[in-house]
Design a protein around this motif. Structure first.
Motif, PDB file in Angstrom:
ATOM      1  N   UNK A  37     -39.714  25.143  -1.947  1.00 13.63           N
ATOM      2  CA  UNK A  37     -40.606  25.226  -3.109  1.00 13.63           C
ATOM      3  C   UNK A  37     -41.741  26.184  -2.765  1.00 13.63           C
ATOM      4  N   UNK A  38     -41.470  27.467  -2.879  1.00 15.51           N
ATOM      5  CA  UNK A  38     -42.454  28.497  -2.537  1.00 15.51           C
ATOM      6  C   UNK A  38     -42.524  29.522  -3.661  1.00 15.51           C
ATOM      7  N   UNK A  39     -43.750  29.928  -4.016  1.00 17.36           N
ATOM      8  CA  UNK A  39     -43.945  31.070  -4.915  1.00 17.36           C
ATOM      9  C   UNK A  39     -44.882  32.029  -4.202  1.00 17.36           C
ATOM     10  N   UNK A  40     -46.150  32.099  -4.631  1.00 21.70           N
ATOM     11  CA  UNK A  40     -47.090  32.931  -3.876  1.00 21.70           C
ATOM     12  C   UNK A  40     -47.337  32.352  -2.495  1.00 21.70           C
ATOM     13  N   UNK A  41     -47.190  31.031  -2.362  1.00 24.35           N
ATOM     14  CA  UNK A  41     -47.216  30.367  -1.064  1.00 24.35           C
ATOM     15  C   UNK A  41     -46.362  29.118  -1.155  1.00 24.35           C
ATOM     16  N   UNK A  42     -46.046  28.520  -0.029  1.00 24.99           N
ATOM     17  CA  UNK A  42     -45.209  27.323  -0.014  1.00 24.99           C
ATOM     18  C   UNK A  42     -46.030  26.115  -0.458  1.00 24.99           C
ATOM     19  N   UNK A  43     -45.435  25.301  -1.330  1.00 27.96           N
ATOM     20  CA  UNK A  43     -46.145  24.197  -1.967  1.00 27.96           C
ATOM     21  C   UNK A  43     -45.945  22.877  -1.213  1.00 27.96           C
ATOM     22  N   UNK A  44     -46.963  22.030  -1.327  1.00 25.64           N
ATOM     23  CA  UNK A  44     -46.926  20.737  -0.649  1.00 25.64           C
ATOM     24  C   UNK A  44     -45.732  19.893  -1.078  1.00 25.64           C
ATOM     25  N   UNK A  45     -45.364  19.993  -2.352  1.00 26.99           N
ATOM     26  CA  UNK A  45     -44.279  19.158  -2.862  1.00 26.99           C
ATOM     27  C   UNK A  45     -42.956  19.464  -2.171  1.00 26.99           C
ATOM     28  N   UNK A  46     -42.848  20.641  -1.551  1.00 24.37           N
ATOM     29  CA  UNK A  46     -41.620  20.982  -0.832  1.00 24.37           C
ATOM     30  C   UNK A  46     -41.354  20.092   0.366  1.00 24.37           C
ATOM     31  N   UNK A  47     -42.394  19.410   0.869  1.00 24.54           N
ATOM     32  CA  UNK A  47     -42.200  18.530   2.027  1.00 24.54           C
ATOM     33  C   UNK A  47     -41.406  17.280   1.680  1.00 24.54           C
ATOM     34  N   UNK A  48     -41.288  16.963   0.387  1.00 21.68           N
ATOM     35  CA  UNK A  48     -40.537  15.758   0.001  1.00 21.68           C
ATOM     36  C   UNK A  48     -39.078  15.822   0.429  1.00 21.68           C
ATOM     37  N   UNK A  49     -38.522  17.020   0.460  1.00 16.11           N
ATOM     38  CA  UNK A  49     -37.135  17.158   0.923  1.00 16.11           C
ATOM     39  C   UNK A  49     -37.011  16.696   2.369  1.00 16.11           C
ATOM     40  N   UNK A  50     -38.023  17.017   3.180  1.00 18.38           N
ATOM     41  CA  UNK A  50     -38.019  16.587   4.570  1.00 18.38           C
ATOM     42  C   UNK A  50     -38.191  15.087   4.711  1.00 18.38           C
ATOM     43  N   UNK A  51     -38.975  14.477   3.824  1.00 19.88           N
ATOM     44  CA  UNK A  51     -39.143  13.020   3.836  1.00 19.88           C
ATOM     45  C   UNK A  51     -37.796  12.354   3.585  1.00 19.88           C
ATOM     46  N   UNK A  52     -37.104  12.817   2.554  1.00 15.17           N
ATOM     47  CA  UNK A  52     -35.797  12.232   2.221  1.00 15.17           C
ATOM     48  C   UNK A  52     -34.810  12.389   3.366  1.00 15.17           C
ATOM     49  N   UNK A  53     -34.838  13.567   3.998  1.00 11.10           N
ATOM     50  CA  UNK A  53     -33.913  13.825   5.103  1.00 11.10           C
ATOM     51  C   UNK A  53     -34.208  12.914   6.295  1.00 11.10           C
ATOM     52  N   UNK A  54     -35.491  12.751   6.632  1.00 14.27           N
ATOM     53  CA  UNK A  54     -35.850  11.918   7.777  1.00 14.27           C
ATOM     54  C   UNK A  54     -35.483  10.455   7.522  1.00 14.27           C
ATOM     55  N   UNK A  55     -35.714   9.985   6.296  1.00 13.80           N
ATOM     56  CA  UNK A  55     -35.364   8.607   5.959  1.00 13.80           C
ATOM     57  C   UNK A  55     -33.853   8.405   6.086  1.00 13.80           C
ATOM     58  N   UNK A  56     -33.077   9.361   5.598  1.00 10.47           N
ATOM     59  CA  UNK A  56     -31.615   9.239   5.664  1.00 10.47           C
ATOM     60  C   UNK A  56     -31.116   9.235   7.106  1.00 10.47           C
ATOM     61  N   UNK A  57     -31.836   9.905   8.002  1.00 11.39           N
ATOM     62  CA  UNK A  57     -31.420  10.003   9.402  1.00 11.39           C
ATOM     63  C   UNK A  57     -31.751   8.744  10.208  1.00 11.39           C
ATOM     64  N   UNK A  58     -32.508   7.813   9.640  1.00 13.11           N
ATOM     65  CA  UNK A  58     -32.949   6.630  10.398  1.00 13.11           C
ATOM     66  C   UNK A  58     -32.603   5.354   9.629  1.00 13.11           C
ATOM     67  N   UNK A  59     -31.394   4.874   9.828  1.00 15.08           N
ATOM     68  CA  UNK A  59     -30.935   3.686   9.091  1.00 15.08           C
ATOM     69  C   UNK A  59     -31.528   2.378   9.597  1.00 15.08           C
ATOM     70  N   UNK A  60     -32.214   2.419  10.721  1.00 13.72           N
ATOM     71  CA  UNK A  60     -32.801   1.194  11.270  1.00 13.72           C
ATOM     72  C   UNK A  60     -34.269   1.434  11.640  1.00 13.72           C
ATOM     73  N   UNK A  61     -35.045   0.362  11.540  1.00 15.73           N
ATOM     74  CA  UNK A  61     -36.442   0.411  11.953  1.00 15.73           C
ATOM     75  C   UNK A  61     -37.374   0.901  10.860  1.00 15.73           C
ATOM     76  N   UNK A  62     -38.656   0.569  11.023  1.00 21.35           N
ATOM     77  CA  UNK A  62     -39.680   1.032  10.093  1.00 21.35           C
ATOM     78  C   UNK A  62     -39.918   2.537  10.268  1.00 21.35           C
TER      79      UNK A  62
END
Length: 534
Positions: A344-369
């Protein structure tokens, strides 16, 4: 010019000439602020003139012992360049060259540095720095025997000291009042303040040359047995957001429509650890409180994310700012200012683009908080209009220049408030995602800005003032909490409230995170947990 090149000048003459140049042409902010305090009577104008003489003499006193031999010209040229840059930032933004500002500047990346470039900066550097530097370079210097050189330097030092004493003698009462009632004005002197700040900063960094051994803390940390669903906490570290521009806290503009819909709890009396990202971010994750914080000790000690990871919590840091300021050295880290990573980048990369990384990290960790830190670009200045896409420009007209003094107060506030509203949109997107995970997790979001910002009040812009002198706008920061349930202590503390007026500070974050993740350890202090003792 031929006469100039034939004549050879003494080193002392060159030092005095450079000192006079810097006082006359690089101290506009100092004299403007002084004249703003003192009226224009002849007596007070005489005192203001004496301040110019005093600064010149002090500059010569400061420089004369060190500018010897072949070091004379290179050091004078370096000081001229520093003075011209300092003059630009003080004249343009009315900032003070503090340790916080210096730390922040040294940790600024290339993209942020480019955002500060302007024709005015080039003009200052060229006319006040490079031009006199060239004259210094071309000036023929008389070579003196050692004895003569030492004697002339002693005379220069003694003469300057005599001038200082004379000024204090002639204006004794005025100086006593000046240093007692207007302490902040002395921080505008140039080049004495940047030189003093640089020496002090280097001294603190070096710390006497003694390396601090790394210290692990919370080695006894254990997580209480899980009750109910796993916990998923997103910690959003805001950038340059001030609490009084959040409509949740009573601001008369609707800058938080999304957060209001989600019925979050706003903590409206929270104070930062510092006035710059380089101080506040490592401090808020450190066990050290503001009064005892030092960068050297913080870097040599576990922070709260280290303890959480050791206790079995899955921890990650996603960054759309410059970096983690040393907090995420021992946990997974992803840079979202990289266009190959952030989609999610135009003139600069947007904060909302980090949500993809949140989803990916959650999917990679099926156990634990799970605890994920998102470090925003937020409202980073002075180009506030770059911090949000054009589609999010709700308040107009807005300032699109990094020369804030060229914009009206309305335009500056419009651009800044648009950036706050984009933060509101981003936080709303975070909460929407967390709600989608409510079947598998007890989700929560904690938002806390690193520091505030001056927007022209009292002629001040940006941030980085010494903490004791900084206005509340640079120190009072927003803190927001949301959860869908599953945190009994939080629910007991808040009891449905959407506003919390209890005075808190960023010192609370360390212990609040331990409490939210049910971590038992001797370093935990419940009195500094925002949700303890409910």
């Amino acid at each position: 010019m031929a006469w100039f090149t034939r004549r050879r000048f003494s080193p002392g003459t060159l030092i005095v000439a450079v000192a006079i140049w810097m006082v006359l042409f690089c101290n506009y902010s100092f004299f403007k602020n002084v004249l703003g305090v003192y009226s224009e009577s002849l007596r007070e104008l005489g005192f203001v003139a004496s301040l110019g003489i005093l600064i010149t003499a002090l500059t010569v006193l400061l420089l004369s012992p060190f500018l010897v031999g072949r070091a004379l010209k290179p050091l004078l040229i370096g000081i001229l360049l520093i003075a011209s840059m300092t003059a630009y930032f003080m004249d343009t933004y009315n900032v003070i060259v503090s340790s916080e500002l210096l730390e922040s500047g040294l940790q600024t990346d290339l993209a942020e540095s480019i955002g500060l470039l302007s024709w005015k900066l080039i003009l200052y550097l060229g006319l006040l720095g490079i031009l006199p530097a060239l004259l210094v370079y071309r000036t023929p210097i008389r070579v003196e025997p050692m004895r003569t050189a030492v004697l002339s330097r002693v005379k220069l030092f003694g003469g300057s000291l005599a001038v200082v004493l004379l000024m204090f003698g002639l204006f004794n009462g005025a100086y006593a009042s000046f240093f007692r009632e207007h302490k902040s004005l002395r921080f505008y002197t140039n080049p004495t303040t940047p030189i003093y700040t640089a020496i002090r900063y280097a001294s603190d960094k070096i710390g006497g040359g003694n390396a601090i051994p790394y210290r692990q803390i919370g080695l006894d940390a254990t997580q209480e047995p899980a009750v109910g669903k796993r916990r998923l906490l997103v910690v959003v570290v805001g950038e340059t957001a001030r609490a009084d521009h959040f409509s949740l806290n009573g601001y008369d503009r609707n800058t938080n429509p999304m957060l209001a819909e989600h019925h979050v709890a706003s903590f409206d009396n929270v104070w930062s650890c510092g006035t710059a990202t380089a101080v506040s971010v490592p401090c808020m994750f450190s066990v050290l409180d503001r009064e005892h914080y030092s960068e050297r000790q913080a870097k040599a000690t576990d922070n709260v994310l280290d303890i959480l990871q050791r206790a079995g919590v899955n921890v990650a840091w996603l960054d759309n700012n410059s970096d983690s300021k040393g907090v995420a050295l021992r946990i997974p880290y992803v840079n979202y200012r990289d266009r190959d990573v952030n989609l999610v980048c135009d003139t600069e990369c947007r904060d909302v683009g980090m949500l993809a990384g949140v989803k990916e990290f959650v999917a990679m960790h099926p156990r634990g908080d799970i605890v994920i830190v998102l470090h925003q670009m937020g409202s980073h200045g002075p180009e506030y209009a770059k911090r949000y896409p054009e589609s999010q420009a709700f308040f107009a007209p807005s300032c699109h220049s990094n020369l804030l003094e060229s914009c009206s107060e309305e335009e500056i506030n419009n651009a800044y408030d648009n950036s706050i509203r984009y933060t509101d949109y981003f936080l709303g997107q975070v909460i929407d995602y967390l709600k989608s995970e409510a079947k598998s997790f007890s989700p929560a979001m904690l938002y806390l800005s690193d520091h505030g910002e001056s927007l022209g009040e009292r002629g001040l812009f940006l941030h980085g003032f010494p903490y004791a002198l900084a206005p509340d706008a640079q120190k009072r920061v927003p803190m927001i909490f949301w959860s869908s349930g599953g945190y009994p202590r939080v629910e007991k503390k808040l009891s449905g409230k959407t506003s919390v007026h209890q005075k808190m500070s960023q010192d609370y974050l360390f212990h609040t995170l331990l409490g939210l993740m049910r971590i038992q350890t001797d370093v935990y202090r419940p009195e500094l947990d925002a949700f303890a003792n409910g």
